[in-house]
Motif scaffolding. Structure first.
Motif, PDB file in Angstrom:
ATOM      1  N   MET A   1      -0.011  11.468  17.257  1.00 58.11           N
ATOM      2  CA  MET A   1       0.652  12.020  18.428  1.00 58.11           C
ATOM      3  C   MET A   1       2.150  11.721  18.403  1.00 58.11           C
ATOM      4  SD  MET A   1      -1.973  13.285  19.622  1.00 58.11           S
ATOM      5  CE  MET A   1      -3.351  12.989  18.566  1.00 58.11           C
ATOM      6  N   VAL A   2       2.541  10.826  17.551  1.00 57.72           N
ATOM      7  CA  VAL A   2       3.947  10.432  17.516  1.00 57.72           C
ATOM      8  C   VAL A   2       4.823  11.635  17.174  1.00 57.72           C
ATOM      9  CG1 VAL A   2       5.676   8.988  16.379  1.00 57.72           C
ATOM     10  CG2 VAL A   2       3.410   8.076  16.873  1.00 57.72           C
ATOM     11  N   GLY A   3       5.812  11.865  18.023  1.00 56.50           N
ATOM     12  CA  GLY A   3       6.771  12.927  17.731  1.00 56.50           C
ATOM     13  C   GLY A   3       6.201  14.319  17.875  1.00 56.50           C
ATOM     14  N   LYS A   4       5.056  14.452  18.500  1.00 56.23           N
ATOM     15  CA  LYS A   4       4.391  15.762  18.622  1.00 56.23           C
ATOM     16  C   LYS A   4       5.279  16.842  19.202  1.00 56.23           C
ATOM     17  CE  LYS A   4       0.946  16.744  16.706  1.00 56.23           C
ATOM     18  NZ  LYS A   4      -0.079  17.337  16.124  1.00 56.23           N
ATOM     19  N   LYS A   5       6.140  16.428  20.136  1.00 52.78           N
ATOM     20  CA  LYS A   5       6.912  17.450  20.843  1.00 52.78           C
ATOM     21  C   LYS A   5       8.199  17.806  20.112  1.00 52.78           C
ATOM     22  CE  LYS A   5       4.875  15.900  25.053  1.00 52.78           C
ATOM     23  NZ  LYS A   5       4.773  14.501  25.433  1.00 52.78           N
ATOM     24  N   ILE A   6       8.496  17.084  19.073  1.00 50.53           N
ATOM     25  CA  ILE A   6       9.755  17.329  18.381  1.00 50.53           C
ATOM     26  C   ILE A   6       9.703  18.641  17.608  1.00 50.53           C
ATOM     27  CG2 ILE A   6      11.286  16.459  16.560  1.00 50.53           C
ATOM     28  CD1 ILE A   6      10.432  13.626  17.454  1.00 50.53           C
ATOM     29  N   ASP A   7      10.725  19.450  17.800  1.00 51.31           N
ATOM     30  CA  ASP A   7      10.836  20.710  17.080  1.00 51.31           C
ATOM     31  C   ASP A   7      11.178  20.397  15.618  1.00 51.31           C
ATOM     32  OD1 ASP A   7      11.440  23.150  16.053  1.00 51.31           O
ATOM     33  OD2 ASP A   7      13.199  23.504  17.318  1.00 51.31           O
ATOM     34  N   PRO A   8      10.324  20.809  14.684  1.00 50.61           N
ATOM     35  CA  PRO A   8      10.572  20.486  13.271  1.00 50.61           C
ATOM     36  C   PRO A   8      11.968  20.924  12.807  1.00 50.61           C
ATOM     37  CG  PRO A   8       8.379  21.380  13.515  1.00 50.61           C
ATOM     38  CD  PRO A   8       9.050  21.527  14.856  1.00 50.61           C
ATOM     39  N   ALA A   9      12.466  22.035  13.356  1.00 50.11           N
ATOM     40  CA  ALA A   9      13.779  22.546  12.945  1.00 50.11           C
ATOM     41  C   ALA A   9      14.910  21.599  13.338  1.00 50.11           C
ATOM     42  CB  ALA A   9      14.016  23.922  13.552  1.00 50.11           C
ATOM     43  N   ALA A  10      14.613  20.706  14.290  1.00 46.87           N
ATOM     44  CA  ALA A  10      15.653  19.785  14.764  1.00 46.87           C
ATOM     45  C   ALA A  10      15.702  18.499  13.946  1.00 46.87           C
ATOM     46  CB  ALA A  10      15.412  19.456  16.236  1.00 46.87           C
ATOM     47  N   LEU A  11      14.761  18.344  13.027  1.00 44.68           N
ATOM     48  CA  LEU A  11      14.703  17.095  12.257  1.00 44.68           C
ATOM     49  C   LEU A  11      15.843  17.026  11.241  1.00 44.68           C
ATOM     50  CD1 LEU A  11      10.852  16.969  11.599  1.00 44.68           C
ATOM     51  CD2 LEU A  11      12.144  15.630  13.268  1.00 44.68           C
ATOM     52  N   GLU A  12      16.500  15.875  11.214  1.00 45.91           N
ATOM     53  CA  GLU A  12      17.616  15.656  10.293  1.00 45.91           C
ATOM     54  C   GLU A  12      17.428  14.329   9.581  1.00 45.91           C
ATOM     55  OE1 GLU A  12      19.967  17.781   9.751  1.00 45.91           O
ATOM     56  OE2 GLU A  12      20.016  19.086  11.529  1.00 45.91           O
ATOM     57  N   LEU A  13      18.087  14.207   8.454  1.00 49.37           N
ATOM     58  CA  LEU A  13      18.041  12.952   7.711  1.00 49.37           C
ATOM     59  C   LEU A  13      18.674  11.838   8.537  1.00 49.37           C
ATOM     60  CD1 LEU A  13      17.503  11.625   4.847  1.00 49.37           C
ATOM     61  CD2 LEU A  13      19.896  12.135   4.362  1.00 49.37           C
ATOM     62  N   ILE A  14      17.977  10.723   8.641  1.00 45.58           N
ATOM     63  CA  ILE A  14      18.582   9.580   9.329  1.00 45.58           C
ATOM     64  C   ILE A  14      18.917   8.516   8.294  1.00 45.58           C
ATOM     65  CG2 ILE A  14      17.402  10.044  11.514  1.00 45.58           C
ATOM     66  CD1 ILE A  14      15.605   7.581  10.885  1.00 45.58           C
ATOM     67  N   LYS A  15      19.898   7.708   8.636  1.00 47.44           N
ATOM     68  CA  LYS A  15      20.396   6.734   7.671  1.00 47.44           C
ATOM     69  C   LYS A  15      20.287   5.297   8.159  1.00 47.44           C
ATOM     70  CE  LYS A  15      23.431  10.078   5.553  1.00 47.44           C
ATOM     71  NZ  LYS A  15      24.746  10.698   5.619  1.00 47.44           N
ATOM     72  N   TYR A  16      20.229   4.398   7.212  1.00 44.41           N
ATOM     73  CA  TYR A  16      20.308   2.968   7.489  1.00 44.41           C
ATOM     74  C   TYR A  16      21.526   2.701   8.352  1.00 44.41           C
ATOM     75  CZ  TYR A  16      21.228  -1.969   6.494  1.00 44.41           C
ATOM     76  OH  TYR A  16      21.493  -3.319   6.604  1.00 44.41           O
ATOM     77  N   GLN A  58      12.273   9.036   7.385  1.00 44.82           N
ATOM     78  CA  GLN A  58      13.662   9.377   7.054  1.00 44.82           C
ATOM     79  C   GLN A  58      14.183  10.580   7.840  1.00 44.82           C
ATOM     80  OE1 GLN A  58      12.838   9.152   2.560  1.00 44.82           O
ATOM     81  NE2 GLN A  58      14.962   8.475   2.739  1.00 44.82           N
ATOM     82  N   VAL A  59      13.284  11.281   8.514  1.00 37.33           N
ATOM     83  CA  VAL A  59      13.735  12.292   9.472  1.00 37.33           C
ATOM     84  C   VAL A  59      13.383  11.822  10.889  1.00 37.33           C
ATOM     85  CG1 VAL A  59      13.723  14.282   7.902  1.00 37.33           C
ATOM     86  CG2 VAL A  59      11.631  13.697   9.143  1.00 37.33           C
ATOM     87  N   GLY A  60      13.139  10.534  11.019  1.00 38.80           N
ATOM     88  CA  GLY A  60      12.935   9.929  12.333  1.00 38.80           C
ATOM     89  C   GLY A  60      11.528  10.010  12.875  1.00 38.80           C
ATOM     90  N   LEU A  61      10.574  10.432  12.042  1.00 43.37           N
ATOM     91  CA  LEU A  61       9.180  10.523  12.486  1.00 43.37           C
ATOM     92  C   LEU A  61       8.363   9.412  11.845  1.00 43.37           C
ATOM     93  CD1 LEU A  61       8.285  14.317  12.226  1.00 43.37           C
ATOM     94  CD2 LEU A  61       8.697  12.988  14.302  1.00 43.37           C
ATOM     95  N   ASN A  62       7.784   8.541  12.671  1.00 44.95           N
ATOM     96  CA  ASN A  62       7.024   7.434  12.106  1.00 44.95           C
ATOM     97  C   ASN A  62       5.554   7.781  11.924  1.00 44.95           C
ATOM     98  OD1 ASN A  62       9.497   5.670  13.597  1.00 44.95           O
ATOM     99  ND2 ASN A  62       8.876   5.094  11.535  1.00 44.95           N
ATOM    100  N   ILE A  63       5.351   8.777  11.052  1.00 46.14           N
ATOM    101  CA  ILE A  63       3.992   9.176  10.677  1.00 46.14           C
ATOM    102  C   ILE A  63       3.861   9.041   9.158  1.00 46.14           C
ATOM    103  CG2 ILE A  63       3.627  10.723  12.624  1.00 46.14           C
ATOM    104  CD1 ILE A  63       4.268  13.084  10.698  1.00 46.14           C
ATOM    105  N   ARG A  64       2.605   8.797   8.701  1.00 45.33           N
ATOM    106  CA  ARG A  64       2.396   8.506   7.286  1.00 45.33           C
ATOM    107  C   ARG A  64       2.300   9.794   6.465  1.00 45.33           C
ATOM    108  NH1 ARG A  64       1.893   3.080   7.145  1.00 45.33           N
ATOM    109  NH2 ARG A  64       1.371   2.994   4.940  1.00 45.33           N
ATOM    110  N   MET A  65       3.457  10.266   6.069  1.00 40.13           N
ATOM    111  CA  MET A  65       3.522  11.460   5.224  1.00 40.13           C
ATOM    112  C   MET A  65       4.805  11.411   4.410  1.00 40.13           C
ATOM    113  SD  MET A  65       3.337  15.529   6.170  1.00 40.13           S
ATOM    114  CE  MET A  65       4.751  15.706   7.246  1.00 40.13           C
ATOM    115  N   PHE A  66       4.710  11.833   3.146  1.00 37.28           N
ATOM    116  CA  PHE A  66       5.934  12.036   2.387  1.00 37.28           C
ATOM    117  C   PHE A  66       5.816  13.287   1.533  1.00 37.28           C
ATOM    118  CE2 PHE A  66       3.698   9.224  -0.712  1.00 37.28           C
ATOM    119  CZ  PHE A  66       3.940   9.865  -1.918  1.00 37.28           C
ATOM    120  N   VAL A  67       6.987  13.810   1.157  1.00 37.49           N
ATOM    121  CA  VAL A  67       7.027  14.986   0.293  1.00 37.49           C
ATOM    122  C   VAL A  67       7.785  14.611  -0.971  1.00 37.49           C
ATOM    123  CG1 VAL A  67       7.007  16.543   2.282  1.00 37.49           C
ATOM    124  CG2 VAL A  67       9.194  15.926   1.232  1.00 37.49           C
ATOM    125  N   CYS A  68       7.511  15.283  -2.060  1.00 38.00           N
ATOM    126  CA  CYS A  68       8.303  15.031  -3.261  1.00 38.00           C
ATOM    127  C   CYS A  68       8.273  16.227  -4.209  1.00 38.00           C
ATOM    128  CB  CYS A  68       7.851  13.766  -3.983  1.00 38.00           C
ATOM    129  SG  CYS A  68       6.154  13.724  -4.512  1.00 38.00           S
TER     130      CYS A  68
END
Ligand code: ZN
Length: 186
Positions: A1-16, A58-68
């Motif tokens: 449910m984390v971040g469910k409402k976030i529009d995917p198009a709004a996701l940006e790279l976040i930095k340390y 890295q796009v601010g969503l704390n869900i267990r997924m990665f792409v490569c």
């Protein structure tokens, strides 16, 4: 449910040192259209920075997924999405130079296993079970670390850590300035 409402198009790279990079991410439960859209957005963000792997935190969503995509070139044939990944049978150890899109310009040697098995799910919820002995193995370990809030600098040796100090401080200053600006804008 984390971040469910976030529009995917709004996701940006976040930095340390954005605190979301330090959180332990939660398991994905719903393999829905939103998840697929998030993965698509993550590929776009990754390609824009010429990366070969990107984890959801890295796009601010704390869900267990990665792409490569180890080619770093937009090509669906080489794109892989791993949801709820679990690594096992890690073997051999090799030092290799590693960077991270969330810590630009900070590279250093990190010891990683050179072969391992990954069990995960794809976007349709179908199980994935793979073994590899190439660059993929390093990517899998780096990205799975992100899901536990672990960054490559945590695995640097003393020399690399000292060498990264100045660049880290610059990122910390930049983050503070950005956060301050946001607060003022409210
Ligand atoms: Zn990274």
């Amino acid at each position: 449910m984390v971040g469910k409402k976030i529009d995917p198009a709004a996701l940006e790279l976040i930095k340390y040192p954005d605190p979301r990079l330090r959180k332990k991410s939660v398991q994905v439960k719903d393999f829905d259209d939103w998840l697929a859209q998030v993965a698509r957005r993550m590929f776009d963000v990754m390609y824009a920075s010429r990366g070969i792997g990107l984890a959801a935190p890295q796009v601010g969503l704390n869900i267990r997924m990665f792409v490569c995509n180890e080619t770093a070139k937009p090509d669906p044939q080489h794109e892989r999405v791993f949801v709820n990944p679990v690594l096992s049978d890690l073997a051999n150890a090799e030092e290799g130079e590693e960077g991270c899109l969330s810590l630009p310009a900070i590279y250093g040697p990190v010891v990683r296993a050179t072969c391992c098995r990954i069990q995960a799910f794809d976007l349709a919820g179908q199980p994935i079970d793979l073994r590899s002995e190439d660059l993929m193995v390093r990517i899998w370990q780096h990205e799975t670390d992100h899901l536990d809030g672990v960054l490559h600098i945590d695995r640097f040796g003393e020399a690399a850590r000292l060498g990264a100090r100045r660049a880290l401080r610059e990122l910390e200053d930049a983050f503070q300035t950005k956060t301050k600006k946001k607060t003022l804008a409210r």
